[in-house]
Design an enzyme around this catalytic site. Structure first.
Site, PDB file in Angstrom:
ATOM      1  N   SER A 178     -26.417  -2.000 -14.608  1.00 10.15           N
ATOM      2  CA  SER A 178     -27.360  -0.703 -14.304  1.00 10.15           C
ATOM      3  C   SER A 178     -28.403  -1.194 -13.130  1.00 10.15           C
ATOM      4  CB  SER A 178     -27.670  -0.346 -15.712  1.00 10.15           C
ATOM      5  OG  SER A 178     -28.567  -1.749 -16.389  1.00 10.15           O
ATOM      6  N   LYS A 179     -29.230  -0.042 -13.216  1.00 12.33           N
ATOM      7  CA  LYS A 179     -30.369  -0.408 -12.339  1.00 12.33           C
ATOM      8  C   LYS A 179     -31.393  -1.446 -12.915  1.00 12.33           C
ATOM      9  CE  LYS A 179     -30.457   4.578 -11.002  1.00 12.33           C
ATOM     10  NZ  LYS A 179     -31.285   5.867 -10.973  1.00 12.33           N
ATOM     11  N   ARG A 180     -31.430  -1.755 -14.069  1.00  9.20           N
ATOM     12  CA  ARG A 180     -32.374  -2.783 -14.423  1.00  9.20           C
ATOM     13  C   ARG A 180     -31.878  -3.994 -13.802  1.00  9.20           C
ATOM     14  NH1 ARG A 180     -30.784  -5.486 -19.108  1.00  9.20           N
ATOM     15  NH2 ARG A 180     -28.826  -4.754 -20.120  1.00  9.20           N
ATOM     16  N   HIS A 181     -30.876  -4.453 -13.422  1.00  7.68           N
ATOM     17  CA  HIS A 181     -30.023  -5.448 -12.779  1.00  7.68           C
ATOM     18  C   HIS A 181     -30.588  -5.789 -11.390  1.00  7.68           C
ATOM     19  CE1 HIS A 181     -27.361  -5.419 -16.389  1.00  7.68           C
ATOM     20  NE2 HIS A 181     -27.834  -6.332 -16.633  1.00  7.68           N
ATOM     21  N   GLY A 182     -31.225  -4.620 -10.806  1.00 10.20           N
ATOM     22  CA  GLY A 182     -31.578  -4.693  -9.328  1.00 10.20           C
ATOM     23  C   GLY A 182     -30.642  -3.613  -8.633  1.00 10.20           C
TER      24      GLY A 182
END
Length: 482
Positions: free
Chosen positions: A242-246
């Protein structure tokens, strides 16, 4: 003929997980000389955007993919946007009702939610025809549902093998909502059937939808396609990517400086293993030749940006697109001279590019290599504490006097002479010379570093000092008291 589709929704940016499915489908289709179809699934009225559709085209073409049929190129099985196929969905819903495979349901949401068993109880399955027609004439809200048959539902999946589910656990699925819009499971089957899709390649989040779709195929009396459900992609923490992984969207990777062939190469390795042993740096043309659906792993794939960077670094060294990308980045950072730009770029590519992962890192890496931090000798403390090293640097400065510029051949001759004079060799010889030129303990090989320094000084790029100027400045700062 093999016909395969990629069917993204235009509700945002195209992300790695979605495009991995499209890439696998493209490899398979091109390998088998089939027809690759791009279909836009835009039945999400609130979130679908035409600009998102345009970005899908842009991202896929940037990756090097093409398609034989689609909204922007046409084809014999269109339209290729679901929002333009409503007449088709309504027509086939009517056919299914007439054949007894579907029925009008007038149950309200409140009625359904009051049921203890959330499975649809079949309330409207056997309504008399005159009652149905009367309610429709009265414009009573209604949906069209499929009648789920009794017995097991079976299908084969290329990745997961034989699959079976009892129909007892499936509610009569809605085909058309009360506003006339089709549900995903209904629209995708109608589209795949009419577009004569032979292989449905998609993410395994759709595996649970497949039994319902099998029932719709059966009701249409249409043969099942081959199914192949790709595994989920996880982040390094083994949570869903997801976006939290970059960065997760293709546009983000493009803007970050990744090469399209490198990203496609890495995406191909997410859940698939090549047929040949050796390097995992495999050009797209070879990926098409090697790809096999039966080598797709059903276990989740973990997205490893370190591995992606390694692959991108490999492509940077050889890609014909690299010079233009480097020029663009150096131009933005004002590292391009007004003259002799091509020669300068060739030297930068030779000296700096092998040490970076991304084209966007070249300007910063170049600045770091050419920096001359006289105020920070922390990396060269051993050199400063070695009287013999300082004496070597004094001899080096004497050899450079009268030479405004030197080539690496000049440097090789000078270092050979210094070896004889000082009796120093190897690290004892070259580490002090590097320290005098850069005030650093490491960096590009001297055969690449010296042309870089001298060319930058000659072209007057950002007031870079020449080798002679650097050594003199070094001795003025650190050599007088030693």
């Amino acid at each position: 003929m093999i016909r395969v589709r990629f069917a993204p929704s235009p509700t945002g940016l195209l992300h790695v997980g979605n495009v991995r499915t499209g890439v696998f489908a493209w490899f398979f289709t091109r390998q088998n000389n089939g027809t690759y179809i791009l279909r836009i699934e835009d039945t999400d009225q609130e979130r679908s955007r035409r600009e998102s559709e345009e970005s899908i085209y842009r991202d896929l073409r940037w990756l090097g993919m093409d398609w034989d049929e689609g909204p922007d190129v046409g084809g014999p099985r269109g339209p290729y946007r679901q929002s333009e196929r409503f007449e088709v969905y309504n027509d086939y819903a009517s056919r299914l009702i007439e054949s007894g495979h579907a029925f009008w349901c007038f149950c309200s949401e409140e009625q359904l939610q009051s049921q203890e068993d959330r499975k649809y109880p079949g309330t409207c399955r056997a309504l008399p025809k005159d009652v149905v027609e009367s309610r429709l004439r009265a414009k009573q809200p209604a949906v069209v549902r499929l009648k789920v048959r009794e017995g097991p539902i079976r299908f084969h999946d290329i990745v997961h093998g034989a699959m079976e589910l009892s129909s007892d656990v499936i509610s009569d699925p809605i085909l058309l909502r009360s506003d006339g819009w089709p549900t995903y499971n209904y629209a995708v089957v109608i589209d795949d059937a009419l577009m004569e899709i032979t292989h449905v390649i998609r993410g395994d989040d759709h595996l649970s939808n497949t039994p319902k779709q099998v029932l719709i195929y059966e009701a249409l009396q249409h043969p099942l396609p081959e199914f192949a459900h790709m595994s989920t992609i996880l982040g390094p923490d083994h949570a869903r990517l997801s976006k939290r992984h970059g960065a997760t969207s293709i546009a983000q990777f493009r803007d970050a400086g990744y090469l399209p062939e490198a990203l496609m190469n890495y995406i191909a390795l997410l859940g698939w293993s090549p047929t040949s042993e050796g390097s995992e740096v495999i050009p797209p043309a070879d990926l098409v030749k090697q790809f096999r659906l039966d080598r797709v792993n059903k276990s989740p794939a973990v997205f490893d940006v370190t591995k992606l960077n390694f692959i991108n670094r490999s492509y940077l060294k050889t890609s014909p697109a690299t010079p233009a990308l480097i020029a663009q980045e150096l131009q933005k950072a004002r590292w391009i001279p007004p003259t002799n730009a091509d020669a300068w770029l060739a030297i930068v590519r030779d000296a700096v590019v092998p040490a970076v992962d991304l084209a966007t890192q070249v300007a910063a890496a170049l600045e770091n290599v050419l920096a001359f931090p006289l105020d920070d000798p922390s990396e060269i403390r051993d050199t400063l504490d070695d009287p013999g090293a300082i004496d070597l640097i004094r001899h080096f400065a004497a050899e450079l006097d009268g030479r405004p510029q030197i080539t690496f051949e000049d440097f090789r001759m000078i270092s050979s002479k210094l070896k004889d004079v000082t009796k120093r060799k190897g690290k004892q010889l070259f580490h002090p010379l590097r320290a005098a030129l850069t005030v650093k303990s490491s960096g590009p090989e001297l055969d690449k570093l010296i042309p870089l320094i001298e060319t930058a000084a000659q072209l007057n790029i950002k007031n870079v000092l020449s080798c002679r100027q650097r050594v003199r400045a070094f001795l003025e700062r650190y050599g007088q008291s030693r």
